[in-house]
Design an enzyme around this catalytic site. Structure first.
Site, PDB file in Angstrom:
ATOM      1  N   HIS A 260      33.648  44.418   6.916  1.00 27.79           N
ATOM      2  CA  HIS A 260      33.499  44.217   7.717  1.00 27.79           C
ATOM      3  C   HIS A 260      33.529  42.878   8.563  1.00 27.79           C
ATOM      4  O   HIS A 260      34.321  41.770   7.819  1.00 27.79           O
ATOM      5  CB  HIS A 260      32.072  44.629   8.034  1.00 27.79           C
ATOM      6  CG  HIS A 260      31.054  43.652   7.667  1.00 27.79           C
ATOM      7  ND1 HIS A 260      30.940  43.083   6.327  1.00 27.79           N
ATOM      8  CD2 HIS A 260      29.836  42.589   7.820  1.00 27.79           C
ATOM      9  CE1 HIS A 260      29.794  41.888   6.261  1.00 27.79           C
ATOM     10  NE2 HIS A 260      29.379  41.350   7.566  1.00 27.79           N
TER      11      HIS A 260
ATOM     12  N   HIS B  93      31.936  40.329  10.219  1.00 30.27           N
ATOM     13  CA  HIS B  93      31.221  39.504  10.658  1.00 30.27           C
ATOM     14  C   HIS B  93      31.759  38.239   9.992  1.00 30.27           C
ATOM     15  O   HIS B  93      32.723  38.479   8.616  1.00 30.27           O
ATOM     16  CB  HIS B  93      29.485  39.639   9.866  1.00 30.27           C
ATOM     17  CG  HIS B  93      28.580  40.217  10.459  1.00 30.27           C
ATOM     18  ND1 HIS B  93      27.723  40.944  10.096  1.00 30.27           N
ATOM     19  CD2 HIS B  93      28.437  40.326  11.828  1.00 30.27           C
ATOM     20  CE1 HIS B  93      27.153  41.222  11.011  1.00 30.27           C
ATOM     21  NE2 HIS B  93      27.634  41.040  11.442  1.00 30.27           N
TER      22      HIS B  93
ATOM     23  N   ASP C  31      31.183  35.646   7.469  1.00 31.13           N
ATOM     24  CA  ASP C  31      31.570  35.192   6.043  1.00 31.13           C
ATOM     25  C   ASP C  31      32.793  35.991   5.331  1.00 31.13           C
ATOM     26  O   ASP C  31      33.264  35.590   4.336  1.00 31.13           O
ATOM     27  CB  ASP C  31      30.181  35.147   5.363  1.00 31.13           C
ATOM     28  CG  ASP C  31      29.338  36.266   5.715  1.00 31.13           C
ATOM     29  OD1 ASP C  31      29.358  36.537   6.768  1.00 31.13           O
ATOM     30  OD2 ASP C  31      28.838  36.343   5.375  1.00 31.13           O
ATOM     31  N   HIS C  32      32.723  37.008   5.316  1.00 32.25           N
ATOM     32  CA  HIS C  32      34.090  37.976   5.399  1.00 32.25           C
ATOM     33  C   HIS C  32      34.656  38.199   5.990  1.00 32.25           C
ATOM     34  O   HIS C  32      36.439  38.809   5.094  1.00 32.25           O
ATOM     35  CB  HIS C  32      32.703  39.730   5.565  1.00 32.25           C
ATOM     36  CG  HIS C  32      31.878  39.279   5.116  1.00 32.25           C
ATOM     37  ND1 HIS C  32      31.319  39.922   3.973  1.00 32.25           N
ATOM     38  CD2 HIS C  32      30.385  39.462   5.483  1.00 32.25           C
ATOM     39  CE1 HIS C  32      29.520  39.742   3.863  1.00 32.25           C
ATOM     40  NE2 HIS C  32      29.600  38.956   4.271  1.00 32.25           N
TER      41      HIS C  32
ATOM     42  N   HIS D 194      25.179  48.386   7.521  1.00 32.38           N
ATOM     43  CA  HIS D 194      24.871  46.797   8.159  1.00 32.38           C
ATOM     44  C   HIS D 194      24.369  47.000   9.782  1.00 32.38           C
ATOM     45  O   HIS D 194      24.871  48.556  10.160  1.00 32.38           O
ATOM     46  CB  HIS D 194      26.031  46.499   7.281  1.00 32.38           C
ATOM     47  CG  HIS D 194      25.551  44.820   8.091  1.00 32.38           C
ATOM     48  ND1 HIS D 194      24.253  44.000   7.440  1.00 32.38           N
ATOM     49  CD2 HIS D 194      26.503  43.354   8.034  1.00 32.38           C
ATOM     50  CE1 HIS D 194      24.728  43.073   7.567  1.00 32.38           C
ATOM     51  NE2 HIS D 194      26.476  42.538   7.703  1.00 32.38           N
TER      52      HIS D 194
ATOM     53  N   ASP E  55      27.738  43.766   2.491  1.00 36.36           N
ATOM     54  CA  ASP E  55      26.264  43.815   3.121  1.00 36.36           C
ATOM     55  C   ASP E  55      25.633  45.078   3.923  1.00 36.36           C
ATOM     56  O   ASP E  55      26.730  46.186   4.152  1.00 36.36           O
ATOM     57  CB  ASP E  55      26.934  43.566   4.387  1.00 36.36           C
ATOM     58  CG  ASP E  55      27.417  41.052   4.645  1.00 36.36           C
ATOM     59  OD1 ASP E  55      27.209  40.802   3.128  1.00 36.36           O
ATOM     60  OD2 ASP E  55      26.911  40.484   5.353  1.00 36.36           O
TER      61      ASP E  55
ATOM     62  N   HIS F 116      26.660  36.295  -2.889  1.00 34.60           N
ATOM     63  CA  HIS F 116      26.460  36.403  -1.079  1.00 34.60           C
ATOM     64  C   HIS F 116      25.019  35.700  -1.778  1.00 34.60           C
ATOM     65  O   HIS F 116      23.488  36.814  -0.403  1.00 34.60           O
ATOM     66  CB  HIS F 116      26.932  37.517  -0.225  1.00 34.60           C
ATOM     67  CG  HIS F 116      26.391  37.853   0.878  1.00 34.60           C
ATOM     68  ND1 HIS F 116      25.483  37.946   1.680  1.00 34.60           N
ATOM     69  CD2 HIS F 116      27.149  37.603   1.703  1.00 34.60           C
ATOM     70  CE1 HIS F 116      26.504  38.195   2.526  1.00 34.60           C
ATOM     71  NE2 HIS F 116      27.389  38.140   2.846  1.00 34.60           N
TER      72      HIS F 116
HETATM   73 ZN   LIG Z   1      27.281  40.621   7.670  1.00 32.25          ZN
END
Ligand SMILES: [Zn+2]
Length: 297
Positions: free
Chosen positions: A63, A65, A67-68, A141, A198, A256
């Site tokens: 996804h 966000h 950090d990904h 999520h 997530d 994570h």
């Molecule tokens: Zn996330």
């Protein structure tokens, strides 16, 4: 060196710490490299891990966000700069296509990267890789997110003494079928790996993890933050451990982690997961897939 192995590039969640880079993992699977969720700094973490752009064949984003995915620009530009000759597949949620486009073209560079894009939508998708199937399934999520499952088809292992007994040699072996094939070989279960980031607990978490040899799963929070985990669409270490037990997972990798926890809290993740042999991932760990299951295991 194992030919199927996970290179851990980063293990933090939204905020990297001095010890943990943003998320990032490279799964080496025979001659293929699958990069999952390249967070910020992934290009440099790859150097530390001894990995090159040429090792990349797939980039799979769960996804959008940060950090990904914030590592996508550096990785793509490195693919171009190093003149990677093979195409690289990119899999990501279709609803985030605008983010993908920006990350893919985030800065000015001589763009020679050959990236085959596979946006995923609805319940998920199934993609054919070299000797494996990559399945994406929708997770639960705050924004659209998908987990991934990589599965090698089941095969058969030949029994040399039986082949000798029947005088079967060379190309004849490949042509065996029916009862003779059954007599001269045993079933060989394909290896499987799942990558679950997530999400709240949902049916697809279990579907992705069912019977895998290696499960890489987020465990952002401990029991003390269980309510927060549910509110923000995350798992606790205890939930991750439950998934691994109920799905018959062989090797569990927790990762994570929220930046709120210190090194002193880390044993609690393993304790609350309660899964024998679970690994608390650290940056630059290399984690091999467990040896292939034998028939009857
Ligand atoms: Zn996330």
């Amino acid at each position: 060196m194992s030919n199927r192995e996970l290179f851990v590039l980063g293990t933090a969640s939204a905020v990297p710490t001095r010890r943990r880079n943003h998320n990032g993992y490279l799964l080496r699977w025979d001659g293929q490299g699958l990069l999952f969720d390249p967070g910020e700094g992934t290009q440099r973490q790859m150097s530390h891990a001894g990995l090159a752009a040429n090792d990349l064949h797939w980039v799979c984003v769960t996804h959008f966000h940060g950090d990904h995915c914030l590592g996508v620009p550096g990785v793509v530009q490195r693919i171009a700069r190093d003149g990677v000759a093979h195409p690289v597949n990119a899999v990501y949620p279709a609803s985030g296509a605008a983010y993908w486009e920006r990350l893919r073209h985030a800065a000015s560079f001589h763009d020679t990267a050959d990236i085959a894009e596979h946006p995923v939508q609805g319940g998920g998708a199934e993609l054919a890789g070299a000797g494996f199937t990559l399945t994406a399934l929708r997770l639960d999520h705050g924004i659209e997110a998908y987990g991934y499952r990589l599965a090698e088809p089941d095969g058969r292992t030949m029994l040399p003494e039986k082949l000798r007994e029947h005088g079967i040699r060379g190309p004849e072996i490949g042509r065996l079928s029916g009862p003779l094939l059954e007599e001269c070989s045993v079933p060989r279960p394909g290896q499987k790996m799942a990558f679950v980031m997530d999400t709240r607990l949902c049916d697809n978490v279990f579907a992705l993890a069912e019977g895998v040899d290696l499960l890489v799963i987020e465990s952002t929070f401990l029991d003390s933050e269980e309510r927060q985990a549910a509110e923000h669409g995350h798992l606790t270490a205890r939930q991750a451990g439950r998934v691994a037990r109920e799905c018959g997972v062989r090797r569990l990798v927790l990762t994570h982690f929220s930046e709120r926890y210190t090194e002193a809290d880390e044993p609690l993740f393993l304790e609350q997961a309660g899964f024998p042999g679970a690994v608390l991932a650290r940056d630059l760990d290399r984690i091999p897939l467990p040896p292939r299951r034998r028939t009857g295991d």
